[in-house]
Each structure stands twice: as structure tokens, then as C-alpha cells.
Design an enzyme around this catalytic site. Sequence first.
Site, PDB file in Angstrom:
ATOM      1  N   ALA A  69      -4.754   7.169  -4.390  1.00  0.00           N
ATOM      2  CA  ALA A  69      -3.372   6.729  -4.595  1.00  0.00           C
ATOM      3  C   ALA A  69      -3.438   5.233  -4.897  1.00  0.00           C
ATOM      4  O   ALA A  69      -3.327   4.393  -4.004  1.00  0.00           O
ATOM      5  CB  ALA A  69      -2.538   7.011  -3.356  1.00  0.00           C
ATOM      6  N   SER A 128       0.844  -1.198   0.000  1.00  0.00           N
ATOM      7  CA  SER A 128       0.000   0.000   0.000  1.00  0.00           C
ATOM      8  C   SER A 128       0.877   1.245   0.000  1.00  0.00           C
ATOM      9  O   SER A 128       2.052   1.175  -0.381  1.00  0.00           O
ATOM     10  CB  SER A 128      -0.941  -0.029   1.205  1.00  0.00           C
ATOM     11  OG  SER A 128      -1.943   0.942   1.077  1.00  0.00           O
ATOM     12  N   ASN A 129       0.332   2.374   0.374  1.00  0.00           N
ATOM     13  CA  ASN A 129       1.083   3.632   0.414  1.00  0.00           C
ATOM     14  C   ASN A 129       0.479   4.495   1.515  1.00  0.00           C
ATOM     15  O   ASN A 129      -0.599   4.189   2.025  1.00  0.00           O
ATOM     16  CB  ASN A 129       1.030   4.312  -0.969  1.00  0.00           C
ATOM     17  CG  ASN A 129      -0.387   4.625  -1.368  1.00  0.00           C
ATOM     18  OD1 ASN A 129      -1.049   5.453  -0.763  1.00  0.00           O
ATOM     19  ND2 ASN A 129      -0.888   3.927  -2.380  1.00  0.00           N
ATOM     20  N   PRO A 130       1.176   5.587   1.887  1.00  0.00           N
ATOM     21  CA  PRO A 130       0.708   6.363   3.052  1.00  0.00           C
ATOM     22  C   PRO A 130      -0.425   7.355   2.783  1.00  0.00           C
ATOM     23  O   PRO A 130      -0.654   8.243   3.593  1.00  0.00           O
ATOM     24  CB  PRO A 130       1.969   7.130   3.497  1.00  0.00           C
ATOM     25  CG  PRO A 130       3.064   6.722   2.597  1.00  0.00           C
ATOM     26  CD  PRO A 130       2.468   6.087   1.395  1.00  0.00           C
ATOM     27  N   SER A 131      -1.173   7.217   1.704  1.00  0.00           N
ATOM     28  CA  SER A 131      -2.253   8.173   1.438  1.00  0.00           C
ATOM     29  C   SER A 131      -3.231   8.239   2.611  1.00  0.00           C
ATOM     30  O   SER A 131      -3.703   7.215   3.091  1.00  0.00           O
ATOM     31  CB  SER A 131      -3.018   7.752   0.179  1.00  0.00           C
ATOM     32  OG  SER A 131      -4.177   8.544   0.043  1.00  0.00           O
TER      33      SER A 131
END
Length: 217
Positions: free
Chosen positions: A99, A33-36
Site C-alpha cells: 500500500a 501512512s495507511n492501515p495496511s
Amino acid sequence: IPTNNTEGPLTGQKVVVTAGPTREYIDPVRYISNPSSGKMGFAMAEAAQQLGAEVTLIHGPVSIPKPRGIETVEIESAADLFEEVKKEADADIVIMAAAVADFSPQETSRQKIKKKGAKTELSLTQTQDILRWLGKHKQDGQQLIGFAMETEELIKNAQTKLEKKNADWIVANSISEPDAGFQSDTNSVYLLDGKSQQQFKGSKKEVALTILQTIFG
Ligand code: CTP
Ligand code: CA
């Protein structure tokens, strides 16, 4: 600016906003995942509603409160998001603030992978580029607003995305600028229409409203 959703520049317009990260599961307890945070996308949804639109907000896992009075659809993976966006592809305006993970594991293990004997490589496949799909299937008069997150050559890279994806507008985010990026409450962006760009700074809520007023106001 109207304080309710009865009259405004987007009255009668159907707006779909995507927000937050996606999760691409490796096994039941692990994902890519990503930090969005979802803040910018949620702010775009609220701003569209404030300008009179009928808004659907499709979002990945976030920890911020749901905006009041907006229909929300929760998704996890990029594939889920694509399915939900396709259902709403007749919208007048689509805002792709999510994102979206670019890669997803080729296989998702149904059982937790045990470290003992596990392979140390992960095979990935590219996810569907949803904005690009929307750009290919753009309906008459439909407006597509994409985002671009860059660490270098912000304008140039964002311009290329606008062209490649057939978007009408790109909101270019520089992750390297102070007071901007994934988790921040503030943002600093350039709005590109393919010919010129304008810079906006402020809280994500202010920036979101300014973007929509600039385009549709
Ligand atoms: N996007 C999308 N589907 C994907 C990846 C991105 O619809 N699978 C959308 C994003 O929501 C955003 C825009 O495309 O509106 C640009 O996303 P970004 O990650 O900046 O660009 P990419 O095209 O994915 O290229 P890269 O990450 O390699 O810079
Ligand atoms: Ca990407």
C-alpha cells in the site's frame, strides 16, 4: 501443492513481492501512512514460495511475523521501496501488494516541528508509481500483478489501473465489503486479467494461493 519449495509451478522462477504500508515522514516523529497490515502481501510471498518460487519480500513497517525461509528487505518510504524494486526488476514475476503512499511531504523537517508558530498546511508531492514504472519497463515474459484498493466502482477502477499501468493481472480489493480490507485475516477479491474477472473469498493465505494457482497452476 508441494509442501516444500523443491517442485511446483513456480520452480526456478524469481518472484518479488512488495507488502505493507510506506511511511512518508513529515518530521522525525510524524508521518503519512495507511492501515495496511502486510497480511495479504506476506500471504502472496508464502504462496509463491509454496509453489516453488525463489521469493524476495520487500516490505514496509508491519507487526506480523516474517515468513520463514523467505529473503526479506525492509523499507520505510515509497522512495526506498522504488529503489529496492529497481534492484529486483529482472524478476520473472513482480507482485505489488504494498500500500504505497501516493503523496509524500515536499520537505521532511530534520527537527521536530513545534506546534507554536507551525504552519497549518503541508505541501505534498506525488510519489513514483512503481507498478506503472515496472509496466513501462516490462521485460520479455515478465508477469506483473498489481492490487487495487477501491471504495466504489471496484471492477471499473481496477480495470483502468490494469490498462494504465500495463499490469498483466490486478487483484481488486473492495474495502467496503465485510471480512475484507487492510487489517482483516480474510479477504474477498476479484482477479482481473483485462478480459474477465473471477471472485475469490477466504483467508488471505487461501486467497493468495488460489490467485497464484489460477494464474500459474
Ligand atoms: N502502486 C505503486 N506505486 C504507487 C502507488 C500504487 O506501485 N506510488 C501500486 C500498488 O502497489 C498497487 C497498484 O499500484 O499494486 C494500485 O494501487 P492503488 O492505490 O489501488 O491505485 P493508485 O494507482 O495509487 O490510484 P488511487 O490510489 O488514486 O486509486
Ligand atoms: Ca494509491
